[in-house]
Design an enzyme around this catalytic site. Structure first.
Site, PDB file in Angstrom:
ATOM      1  N   ASP A 156       0.856  -1.186   0.000  1.00  0.00           N
ATOM      2  CA  ASP A 156       0.000   0.000   0.000  1.00  0.00           C
ATOM      3  C   ASP A 156       0.890   1.232   0.000  1.00  0.00           C
ATOM      4  OD1 ASP A 156      -2.343   1.749   0.426  1.00  0.00           O
ATOM      5  OD2 ASP A 156      -3.340  -0.127   0.923  1.00  0.00           O
ATOM      6  N   HIS A 197      -2.784   3.237  -4.539  1.00  0.00           N
ATOM      7  CA  HIS A 197      -2.218   2.672  -3.300  1.00  0.00           C
ATOM      8  C   HIS A 197      -0.790   2.151  -3.536  1.00  0.00           C
ATOM      9  CE1 HIS A 197      -5.676   3.108  -0.657  1.00  0.00           C
ATOM     10  NE2 HIS A 197      -6.461   2.687  -1.635  1.00  0.00           N
ATOM     11  N   GLU A 257      -9.678   2.764  -5.359  1.00  0.00           N
ATOM     12  CA  GLU A 257      -9.324   4.135  -4.996  1.00  0.00           C
ATOM     13  C   GLU A 257      -8.097   4.654  -5.746  1.00  0.00           C
ATOM     14  OE1 GLU A 257     -11.040   4.181  -0.465  1.00  0.00           O
ATOM     15  OE2 GLU A 257      -9.027   3.371  -0.717  1.00  0.00           O
TER      16      GLU A 257
HETATM   17  C1  ACM Z   1     -11.043  -0.513   0.176  1.00  0.00           C
HETATM   18  O1  ACM Z   1     -11.567  -0.450   1.289  1.00  0.00           O
HETATM   19  N1  ACM Z   1     -10.393   0.529  -0.298  1.00  0.00           N
HETATM   20  C2  ACM Z   1     -11.084  -1.709  -0.627  1.00  0.00           C
END
Ligand code: ACM
Length: 543
Positions: free
Chosen positions: A179, A250, A317
């Site tokens: 991440d 991420h 995201e």
């Molecule tokens: C997530 O909670 N961004 C998969």
């Protein structure tokens, strides 16, 4: 009513004299049952102090055998039947996995003390009343997603979670390894991913507007040997580890390690560091051929380490700001004949879908991978509600239902001011228990695409295993029952009955050393102020 959790499909109690497990009890091991015999000796044997030697005629026995026709009879290769009378415990498994679950149920029938690592009292009598349990899971994907990127969990902690999962018949560890805030897996051809990407300079407490910082480096990673050990330990417990390497968002930790992965025409990625804040970083991967080749290199090593069917590529995201600003990215969109940045993300994911399919594997990603068109063989983890999962199932794609509204275990368990670093909204034990993975609007054909469900444990506010335990339990137990046990009646779960069984099951969690959120009475830090957790966001940390 048996107190077994998750609740078995069928329990018949004929009455009569009990079975006694003692120093004369032997284990009779049929073909293919050796590993389960070994597991029983190392767990129940350790807890009871009994030798559980190979069966010799005369004494009572625990018979372990593989009985393949049970798969058809009970509708699953994971099925088992446990038959107890005064002379014998017979565990029939449709497969080694089914047999393992039968052995787990047998351990529960012996009571909480059978979960200890060592015997507490000598002279204790271990009894099981006569019973016939026939059991099989509702779903084949019964998972826990563990985020080891935001806070690293050392290898022993992961092995412990595999044992806790197995005790609840969970069978998928979705391992969130990368991440913005950390890269946790050694990749031999790209050493900077862990040399640089596995450490951040400091850590933010909670999601508050006026942050408090822990001003010390946080980090760690798993060597490839560690990963092999985790995967093997999981396999012995019939758990598949699904690694997640999150792209194209991420990814700040990877970009900090290899700045050329970022959008170098709009940001000076050479000065980027592993992120020390939470949320959605704007620093995402550049959709270049170089990035594709780099991640193919990463995935080649990842596939060597993880033999399971699925590789999770994240896909959630992905901030599109840099892609919109970057002349290079805009030229790429044009060159590929794509409409916009959403289609570019879809193209990026589609590349790895084909790349994985060509290697006999399958791609799974968060529901954002639906935007701009879902890649052909992709499966979806539906987290922003049911909608993504419904759309995926309707278009013939497999789905793992894990909507944040029910199964995000980082969300607070109670509205009280005493929850430690509380985030998001309240999701109680009952909320999780009442979660139904199959939305009513799906047809039977579409429903067949619901592989199952998982709880998601994001660890921004969980800096150590005590905090992870507190958020995970008891709610993970409820999720395990949702994933394993059929609904007693359409649309219904008996929460009062579950709470009654939980009363006994808290003893099991105690014996396993789980620091769960107690259902009543003082919370852990109220009993031991300053030792565990912090009462409220905005309150200075106590360590
Ligand atoms: C997530 O909670 N961004 C998969």
């Amino acid at each position: 009513m048996s107190s077994v959790i998750p609740a078995p499909s069928s329990v018949v109690s004929p009455g009569g004299p009990v079975f006694v497990l003692d120093e004369h009890t032997g284990i009779e091991t049929g073909p293919g049952a050796g590993r389960v015999a070994h597991w029983l000796r190392t767990t129940v044997g350790a807890a009871t102090g009994l030798p559980l030697e190979p069966y010799a005629s005369g004494g009572r026995r625990v018979l372990l055998r593989i009985t393949p026709p049970l798969a058809d009879e009970l509708g699953s290769p994971e099925a088992y039947r446990l038959t107890v009378d005064e002379h014998a415990v017979v565990i029939d498994g449709a497969s080694p996995q089914g047999l393992f679950y039968g052995a787990q149920t047998f351990r529960q029938l012996l009571g909480p003390a059978a979960f200890r690592r060592a015997p507490v009292t000598s002279g204790r009598v271990w009894e099981v009343p006569p019973v016939i349990i026939s059991d099989a899971p509702r779903f084949r994907w019964r998972g826990l997603m563990l985020d080891v990127a935001r806070h690293f969990m050392p290898k022993d902690g992961v092995l412990r979670y595999l044992d806790l999962m197995a005790a609840h018949k969970l069978n998928v560890l979705h391992f969130h390894l990368t991440d913005d805030q950390g890269w946790r897996i050694e990749i031999k051809r790209y050493p900077r991913l862990t040399e640089v990407g596995s450490w951040r300079a400091r850590t933010k407490f909670g999601h508050g507007a006026s942050p408090l910082w822990e001003e010390k480096p946080h980090g760690g990673f798993y060597t490839q040997d560690d990963i092999r050990e985790i995967v093997a330990y999981a396999a012995e417990r019939h758990i598949t580890v699904v690694p997640e390497i999150d792209v194209p968002g991420h990814s700040q930790a990877a970009i900090a390690a290899y700045p050329e992965l970022g959008n170098t025409d709009v940001v000076d990625t050479s000065s980027l560091t592993v992120w020390d804040s939470w949320g959605i970083s704007l620093n995402v991967l550049a959709p270049t051929d170089n990035t594709l080749r780099f991640y193919e290199g990463v995935f080649e090593e990842v596939l060597e380490l993880f033999p399971g069917e699925f590789l999770h590529i994240g896909g959630d995201e992905c901030a599109k700001e840099q892609w919109r600003e970057s002349p290079l990215v805009q030229a790429r969109i044009e060159e590929l004949g794509l409409a916009d940045e959403d289609e570019l993300q879809s193209w990026f994911i589609g590349h790895f879908d084909k790349w994985l399919s060509a290697r006999g594997r399958r791609l799974i990603g968060w529901d954002e991978i639906l935007e701009g068109g879902l890649a052909e063989g992709a499966a979806v983890s539906s987290w922003r509600g049911y909608e993504g999962g419904i759309a995926a199932a309707r278009s013939g794609h497999d789905v793992v239902m894990c909507p944040e509204q029910y199964v995000y275990l980082d969300y607070r368990q109670d509205a009280g001011a005493d929850e430690p670093v509380p985030i998001a909204y309240v999701r109680t034990l009952e909320d999780v228990y009442r979660f139904e993975p199959v939305p009513p609007e799906l047809t039977p054909e579409e429903t067949a695409h619901v592989l199952g469900t998982q709880a998601n444990l994001w660890t921004e506010v969980m800096e150590d295993h005590a905090r992870v335990d507190y958020q995970a339990f008891p709610r993970l137990v409820a999720l395990a029952e949702v994933a394993w046990s059929a609904l007693p009646a359409p649309g219904e779960r008996d929460f009062a009955g579950f709470e009654r069984r939980m009363a006994a099951h808290y003893g099991v969690l105690d014996a396993l050393g789980v620091g769960y959120r107690p259902p009543t009475g003082p919370l852990p830090w109220q009993k031991r102020p300053g030792v565990l957790g912090r009462p409220l966001e905005g309150t200075p940390p106590n360590r």
